[in-house]
Design a protein around this motif. Structure first.
Motif, mmCIF file in Angstrom:
data_model
loop_
_atom_site.group_PDB
_atom_site.id
_atom_site.type_symbol
_atom_site.label_atom_id
_atom_site.label_comp_id
_atom_site.label_asym_id
_atom_site.label_seq_id
_atom_site.Cartn_x
_atom_site.Cartn_y
_atom_site.Cartn_z
ATOM 1 N N UNK A 1 0.813 -1.230 0.000
ATOM 2 C CA UNK A 1 0.000 0.000 0.000
ATOM 3 C C UNK A 1 0.839 1.269 0.000
ATOM 4 N N UNK A 2 0.199 2.356 -0.416
ATOM 5 C CA UNK A 2 0.848 3.673 -0.390
ATOM 6 C C UNK A 2 1.125 4.062 1.064
ATOM 7 N N UNK A 3 0.211 3.666 1.925
ATOM 8 C CA UNK A 3 0.357 3.991 3.342
ATOM 9 C C UNK A 3 1.628 3.384 3.927
ATOM 10 N N UNK A 4 1.841 2.104 3.608
ATOM 11 C CA UNK A 4 3.046 1.423 4.119
ATOM 12 C C UNK A 4 4.303 2.081 3.564
ATOM 13 N N UNK A 5 4.208 2.528 2.327
ATOM 14 C CA UNK A 5 5.355 3.180 1.690
ATOM 15 C C UNK A 5 5.666 4.504 2.409
ATOM 16 N N UNK A 6 4.612 5.258 2.711
ATOM 17 C CA UNK A 6 4.784 6.539 3.433
ATOM 18 C C UNK A 6 5.402 6.316 4.809
ATOM 19 N N UNK A 7 4.950 5.244 5.468
ATOM 20 C CA UNK A 7 5.465 4.966 6.812
ATOM 21 C C UNK A 7 6.978 4.711 6.757
ATOM 22 N N UNK A 8 7.402 3.974 5.705
ATOM 23 C CA UNK A 8 8.832 3.677 5.582
ATOM 24 C C UNK A 8 9.635 4.940 5.261
ATOM 25 N N UNK A 9 9.004 5.901 4.600
ATOM 26 C CA UNK A 9 9.692 7.178 4.323
ATOM 27 C C UNK A 9 10.097 7.816 5.646
ATOM 28 N N UNK A 10 9.222 7.695 6.643
ATOM 29 C CA UNK A 10 9.528 8.283 7.961
ATOM 30 C C UNK A 10 10.684 7.551 8.637
ATOM 31 N N UNK B 1 23.996 3.121 -1.494
ATOM 32 C CA UNK B 1 23.837 2.909 -0.053
ATOM 33 C C UNK B 1 22.441 3.216 0.482
ATOM 34 N N UNK B 2 21.495 3.509 -0.415
ATOM 35 C CA UNK B 2 20.151 3.885 0.043
ATOM 36 C C UNK B 2 19.230 2.662 0.162
ATOM 37 N N UNK B 3 18.168 2.835 0.974
ATOM 38 C CA UNK B 3 17.127 1.806 1.066
ATOM 39 C C UNK B 3 15.882 2.352 0.375
ATOM 40 N N UNK B 4 15.155 1.461 -0.296
ATOM 41 C CA UNK B 4 14.041 1.913 -1.124
ATOM 42 C C UNK B 4 12.768 1.132 -0.788
ATOM 43 N N UNK B 5 11.700 1.855 -0.463
ATOM 44 C CA UNK B 5 10.381 1.217 -0.294
ATOM 45 C C UNK B 5 9.654 1.357 -1.622
ATOM 46 N N UNK B 6 8.962 0.281 -2.057
ATOM 47 C CA UNK B 6 8.459 0.238 -3.427
ATOM 48 C C UNK B 6 7.040 -0.312 -3.441
ATOM 49 N N UNK B 7 6.123 0.379 -4.054
ATOM 50 C CA UNK B 7 4.779 -0.197 -4.226
ATOM 51 C C UNK B 7 4.301 0.002 -5.665
ATOM 52 N N UNK B 8 3.826 -1.103 -6.271
ATOM 53 C CA UNK B 8 3.319 -1.046 -7.652
ATOM 54 C C UNK B 8 2.001 -1.812 -7.730
ATOM 55 N N UNK B 9 1.342 -1.711 -8.884
ATOM 56 C CA UNK B 9 0.018 -2.329 -9.015
ATOM 57 C C UNK B 9 0.081 -3.861 -8.969
ATOM 58 N N UNK B 10 1.029 -4.447 -9.698
ATOM 59 C CA UNK B 10 1.016 -5.908 -9.843
ATOM 60 C C UNK B 10 2.274 -6.612 -9.328
ATOM 61 N N UNK B 11 3.434 -6.055 -9.646
ATOM 62 C CA UNK B 11 4.698 -6.738 -9.342
ATOM 63 C C UNK B 11 4.896 -6.979 -7.863
ATOM 64 N N UNK B 12 4.645 -5.962 -7.042
ATOM 65 C CA UNK B 12 4.879 -6.139 -5.603
ATOM 66 C C UNK B 12 3.830 -7.101 -5.013
ATOM 67 N N UNK B 13 2.650 -7.116 -5.620
ATOM 68 C CA UNK B 13 1.589 -8.029 -5.181
ATOM 69 C C UNK B 13 1.978 -9.489 -5.454
ATOM 70 N N UNK B 14 2.577 -9.726 -6.608
ATOM 71 C CA UNK B 14 3.002 -11.089 -6.962
ATOM 72 C C UNK B 14 4.077 -11.581 -5.984
#
Ligand code: MLT
Length: 242
Positions: free
Chosen positions: A54-63, A96-109
């Motif tokens: 979800x977008x929400x989970x992605x936002x949380x990881x930004x924090x 050296x960065x960490x990346x949170x990622x959300x997409x329509x299909x790929x992350x769901x699979x």
């Protein structure tokens, strides 16, 4: 004589429950564009990608200090650092960065196959590295096409067919979905872009002015990384083992 391991194709995310994923090494495929972009980001120095639903989970990881990538309907979601274009990552400083990622299909699979024996992400841009690693494992392989919202798509099926065709010989093929994917690849191998021109997601991306993403995603071996999914994150297995 030892029986060769199976290579099988799952044509859409909706069909994942029909497989016992625990028995397989799963390759998650989302050529346009999630698994292509994972390879680019890891090759550019990202230490981990955390795919989230979800977008929400992605936002949380930004924090928590993560950079964020968010796509819905093939577009970048406002307020996040990146969308899902391989060029977003090619052009950024990601060392050296960490990346949170959300997409329509790929992350769901990825989430749907989380119980598999081992999970990696595949794309044309890391194809040779993937093939070498799969051959070395000598275990049954399930090629999971993310598709589009549970439907089959051409580009993921084409790539699954390419992998199955290359593995045939070392692996056994015994089901129709794999034969379909291999036939598609044999037909389209030398004119992939032409072949995909009327596919739904190609048209969607072109309408949004993202034709170069398609062209890039069909190029082979640009990013020699192996996105490996464990404990909720993707890392480059080659870098970790080096
Ligand atoms: C997805 O996961 O649905 C995609 O990769 C779609 C896209 O951004 O092109």
């Amino acid at each position: 004589m030892r029986l060769r391991p199976l290579v099988r194709v799952c044509l859409s995310t909706a069909l994942i429950p029909t497989f016992k994923v625990e028995d397989y090494i799963v390759v998650v495929i989302d050529i346009l564009r999630a698994t292509t972009s994972f390879c680019v980001a890891l090759d550019k120095g990202v230490t981990e990608i955390r795919p989230v639903p979800s977008l929400r989970a992605c936002r949380r990881l930004a924090r928590e200090g993560y950079l964020t990538a968010a796509e819905r309907g093939a577009q970048k979601v406002p307020g996040f650092d990146f969308g899902n274009s391989p060029f977003d990552f090619l052009e950024a400083d990601l060392q050296g960065k960490k990346l949170a990622f959300t997409t329509t299909n790929g992350t769901r699979a990825l989430w749907a196959v989380r119980k598999a024996k081992k999970i990696v992400a595949g794309a044309f841009v890391n194809m040779s590295v993937l093939l070498t690693w799969l051959r070395a494992q000598e275990e049954p392989v399930l090629l999971v096409c993310s598709g589009w919202k549970d439907h089959v798509n051409l580009e993921d099926t084409l790539f699954a067919g390419a992998i199955a065709t290359e593995l045939e010989g070392d692996f056994r093929v015994n089901d129709d979905a794999t034969l379909i994917a291999m036939s598609l690849y044999q037909m389209a191998e030398h004119r992939k872009k032409y072949y995909l021109e009327h596919s739904a997601h190609f048209e969607r991306l072109v309408e949004l002015g993202m034709q170069r993403d398609v062209k890039y995603s069909l190029r082979r071996d640009l990013h020699p990384v192996l996105p490996y999914y464990k404990d909720g994150v993707l890392i480059d297995l080659l870098r970790v083992q080096a």
